[in-house]
Design an enzyme around this catalytic site. Structure first.
Site, PDB file in Angstrom:
ATOM      1  N   HIS A  74       0.851  -1.199   0.000  1.00 11.37           N
ATOM      2  CA  HIS A  74       0.000   0.000   0.000  1.00 11.37           C
ATOM      3  C   HIS A  74       0.882   1.242   0.000  1.00 11.37           C
ATOM      4  CE1 HIS A  74      -3.261  -2.729   0.765  1.00 11.37           C
ATOM      5  NE2 HIS A  74      -2.626  -3.190   1.825  1.00 11.37           N
ATOM      6  N   ASN A  91       9.431  -5.328   4.947  1.00 13.21           N
ATOM      7  CA  ASN A  91       8.113  -4.881   4.496  1.00 13.21           C
ATOM      8  C   ASN A  91       7.803  -3.559   5.167  1.00 13.21           C
ATOM      9  OD1 ASN A  91       8.144  -7.615   3.707  1.00 13.21           O
ATOM     10  ND2 ASN A  91       5.929  -7.762   3.919  1.00 13.21           N
TER      11      ASN A  91
END
Length: 175
Positions: A74, A91
């Protein structure tokens, strides 16, 4: 194999080899702007990267030492200080801030290890070291050193030891 190809292939592999086109373009421009030494081309890649990153509210410097296999989930409103160091197979999710502290005992920028999962809207600030295999839960505020194999949550952060903390969260690891 060139440094660019090695890092770019590692980044793409983290997405299972099939990232969305905007991620593929972002990673290509980021790695080219970081790795190119020919000044005119470097300037071109930096300008294209900045245009692309601004469209998504990403504040990431092309001088950041970021290891291969970065996964941006995202990819919106992420801020990473240009002096922060990020390891391999990490991440980073929406709304994350990895920032600098300008005074006090934690003056400086974070160093983040390998296989770290940083949840949505988390903040990591100051001269802190995040170990390997660390899961930072969403909405956490981290301003202390975190040992390897830990789960971190809350504000102020609570640290719990857990072997294989990122198992199931950090996937498609590239060695």
């Amino acid at each position: 194999m060139s440094k660019f190809k090695e890092l770019y292939r590692a980044d793409i592999a983290r997405y299972g080899g099939k990232p969305e086109s905007y991620i593929r373009i972002f990673l290509f421009l980021y790695r080219k702007a970081s790795a190119t030494s020919f000044a005119p081309l470097k300037l071109l890649y930096k300008a294209l990267f900045r245009l692309w990153a601004n469209r998504r509210g990403l504040e990431i410097s092309t001088t950041n030492p970021i290891g291969g296999g970065i996964y941006i989930g995202h990819a919106y409103n992420i801020t990473i200080n240009g002096k922060a160091k990020i390891g391999r197979n990490c991440n980073i999710h929406k709304g994350v801030v990895i920032g600098q502290v300008n005074r006090g005992s934690r003056k400086g920028c974070p160093t983040i290890g390998d296989r770290v999962w940083i949840g949505i809207n988390s903040a990591i600030v100051g001269n802190v070291t995040i170990g390997d295999d660390v899961l930072i839960a969403p909405n956490s505020y981290v301003n202390v050193d975190i040992p390897s194999h830990s789960v971190v949550f809350g504000n102020p952060c609570v640290i719990k030891h857990r072997d294989w903390a990122t198992e199931g969260y950090v996937n498609n690891i590239v060695e």
